[in-house]
Design a protein around this motif. Structure first.
Motif, PDB file in Angstrom:
ATOM      1  N   SER A 176      22.833  30.630 -10.316  1.00 39.95           N
ATOM      2  CA  SER A 176      21.578  29.884 -10.140  1.00 39.95           C
ATOM      3  C   SER A 176      21.646  29.015  -8.887  1.00 39.95           C
ATOM      4  O   SER A 176      20.653  28.866  -8.166  1.00 39.95           O
ATOM      5  CB  SER A 176      21.282  29.031 -11.370  1.00 39.95           C
ATOM      6  OG  SER A 176      22.328  28.106 -11.585  1.00 39.95           O
ATOM      7  N   GLN A 177      22.823  28.469  -8.603  1.00 39.32           N
ATOM      8  CA  GLN A 177      22.990  27.671  -7.393  1.00 39.32           C
ATOM      9  C   GLN A 177      22.944  28.567  -6.146  1.00 39.32           C
ATOM     10  O   GLN A 177      22.405  28.170  -5.114  1.00 39.32           O
ATOM     11  CB  GLN A 177      24.313  26.905  -7.439  1.00 39.32           C
ATOM     12  CG  GLN A 177      24.344  25.832  -8.514  1.00 39.32           C
ATOM     13  CD  GLN A 177      25.731  25.241  -8.695  1.00 39.32           C
ATOM     14  OE1 GLN A 177      26.722  25.964  -8.674  1.00 39.32           O
ATOM     15  NE2 GLN A 177      25.784  23.934  -8.861  1.00 39.32           N
ATOM     16  N   LYS A 178      23.493  29.753  -6.271  1.00 38.72           N
ATOM     17  CA  LYS A 178      23.456  30.701  -5.154  1.00 38.72           C
ATOM     18  C   LYS A 178      22.018  31.122  -4.865  1.00 38.72           C
ATOM     19  O   LYS A 178      21.623  31.256  -3.705  1.00 38.72           O
ATOM     20  CB  LYS A 178      24.325  31.918  -5.453  1.00 38.72           C
ATOM     21  CG  LYS A 178      25.808  31.591  -5.491  1.00 38.72           C
ATOM     22  CD  LYS A 178      26.649  32.793  -5.852  1.00 38.72           C
ATOM     23  CE  LYS A 178      28.121  32.420  -5.934  1.00 38.72           C
ATOM     24  NZ  LYS A 178      28.992  33.544  -6.278  1.00 38.72           N
ATOM     25  N   SER A 214      19.500  29.260  -5.332  1.00 36.91           N
ATOM     26  CA  SER A 214      18.911  28.090  -4.667  1.00 36.91           C
ATOM     27  C   SER A 214      19.262  28.085  -3.179  1.00 36.91           C
ATOM     28  O   SER A 214      18.451  27.676  -2.346  1.00 36.91           O
ATOM     29  CB  SER A 214      19.404  26.796  -5.312  1.00 36.91           C
ATOM     30  OG  SER A 214      18.967  26.715  -6.634  1.00 36.91           O
ATOM     31  N   ALA A 256      16.938  30.511  -1.603  1.00 34.51           N
ATOM     32  CA  ALA A 256      15.591  29.920  -1.558  1.00 34.51           C
ATOM     33  C   ALA A 256      15.484  28.882  -0.444  1.00 34.51           C
ATOM     34  O   ALA A 256      14.471  28.833   0.260  1.00 34.51           O
ATOM     35  CB  ALA A 256      15.240  29.315  -2.908  1.00 34.51           C
ATOM     36  N   SER A 257      16.522  28.069  -0.279  1.00 43.42           N
ATOM     37  CA  SER A 257      16.467  27.042   0.764  1.00 43.42           C
ATOM     38  C   SER A 257      16.497  27.670   2.158  1.00 43.42           C
ATOM     39  O   SER A 257      15.896  27.138   3.092  1.00 43.42           O
ATOM     40  CB  SER A 257      17.608  26.042   0.606  1.00 43.42           C
ATOM     41  OG  SER A 257      18.852  26.656   0.827  1.00 43.42           O
ATOM     42  N   SER A 263      12.944  28.663   2.785  1.00 46.46           N
ATOM     43  CA  SER A 263      11.978  27.581   2.623  1.00 46.46           C
ATOM     44  C   SER A 263      11.125  27.441   3.877  1.00 46.46           C
ATOM     45  O   SER A 263      11.625  27.630   4.984  1.00 46.46           O
ATOM     46  CB  SER A 263      12.741  26.288   2.340  1.00 46.46           C
ATOM     47  OG  SER A 263      11.866  25.213   2.215  1.00 46.46           O
ATOM     48  N   GLU A 287      14.083  38.782  -4.775  1.00 43.71           N
ATOM     49  CA  GLU A 287      14.737  37.925  -5.767  1.00 43.71           C
ATOM     50  C   GLU A 287      15.413  38.771  -6.846  1.00 43.71           C
ATOM     51  O   GLU A 287      16.568  38.536  -7.214  1.00 43.71           O
ATOM     52  CB  GLU A 287      13.712  36.981  -6.406  1.00 43.71           C
ATOM     53  CG  GLU A 287      14.313  36.015  -7.398  1.00 43.71           C
ATOM     54  CD  GLU A 287      13.290  35.028  -7.946  1.00 43.71           C
ATOM     55  OE1 GLU A 287      13.724  34.060  -8.591  1.00 43.71           O
ATOM     56  OE2 GLU A 287      12.072  35.225  -7.738  1.00 43.71           O
TER      57      GLU A 287
END
Length: 187
Positions: free
Chosen positions: A56-58, A60, A63-64, A67, A76
């Motif tokens: 989940s952090q990966k 993120s 996603a960043s 952004s 995804e």
């Protein structure tokens, strides 16, 4: 298992997914951003390859990198598969293989046009190159136009493994070599 085989198989899966859903161009654009980020930001790559970092952090991190736009659903889905199968270390190769397959499927050649400066003449040259390639191969041409001031004048066109050097620098080099051969001396 061979890195090339892994990358090719995952790239084929991604291509099949985007062709089914019609999201290829959007996924390609985001994939290019992620690929460049993976190449240019070593901390990102290390974080993604670290087994202590949660999936989940990966996600993120991905996603960043994209952004402020959200990750395309197909991309995804694919990235989650790559994380689940622990193939993140192959991601750069997968992305490269996907790009090659995407362009090949859509009959697009990629190339680079080197010019002394980017101006209206470079734009006209780019248009002419695209028209010539389309008429001779039936394929579209996607060019990166790059300014290279040491060319003096003219251009260098690279498409795939072909090179067309129409630069003034090259012409002067040819003349110099001819002069040396004719006069049998070193200049």
């Amino acid at each position: 298992m061979n890195t090339g085989i892994i990358a090719q198989r995952y790239a084929e899966a991604l291509l099949k997914l985007v062709l089914e859903n019609g999201s290829g161009a959007r996924v390609l654009a985001q994939e290019k951003i992620l690929s460049k980020s993976l190449r240019c930001v070593p901390q990102m790559r290390r974080a993604l390859e670290d087994y202590a970092v949660l999936d989940s952090q990966k996600m993120s991190v991905f996603a960043s990198a994209l952004s402020p736009k959200p990750i395309e659903p197909d991309l995804e889905k694919f990235l989650k598969l790559v994380l689940r199968k622990e193939r993140v270390e192959y991601l750069i190769y997968i992305f490269s293989s996907f790009e090659n397959q995407w362009y090949s499927h859509n009959r697009i050649l990629r190339g680079t046009l080197l010019v002394p400066e980017i101006n209206s003449g470079a734009e006209e040259l780019e248009k002419q190159a695209k028209d010539i390639i389309l008429s001779h191969t039936g394929k579209k041409l996607e060019l990166d136009v790059v300014a290279k001031p040491d060319l003096i004048g003219g251009f260098i066109l690279e498409v795939g493994d072909r090179l067309l050097d129409g630069s003034v620098k090259r012409q002067l080099d040819i003349i110099r070599r001819q002069f040396v051969v004719r006069n049998r001396r070193i200049v």
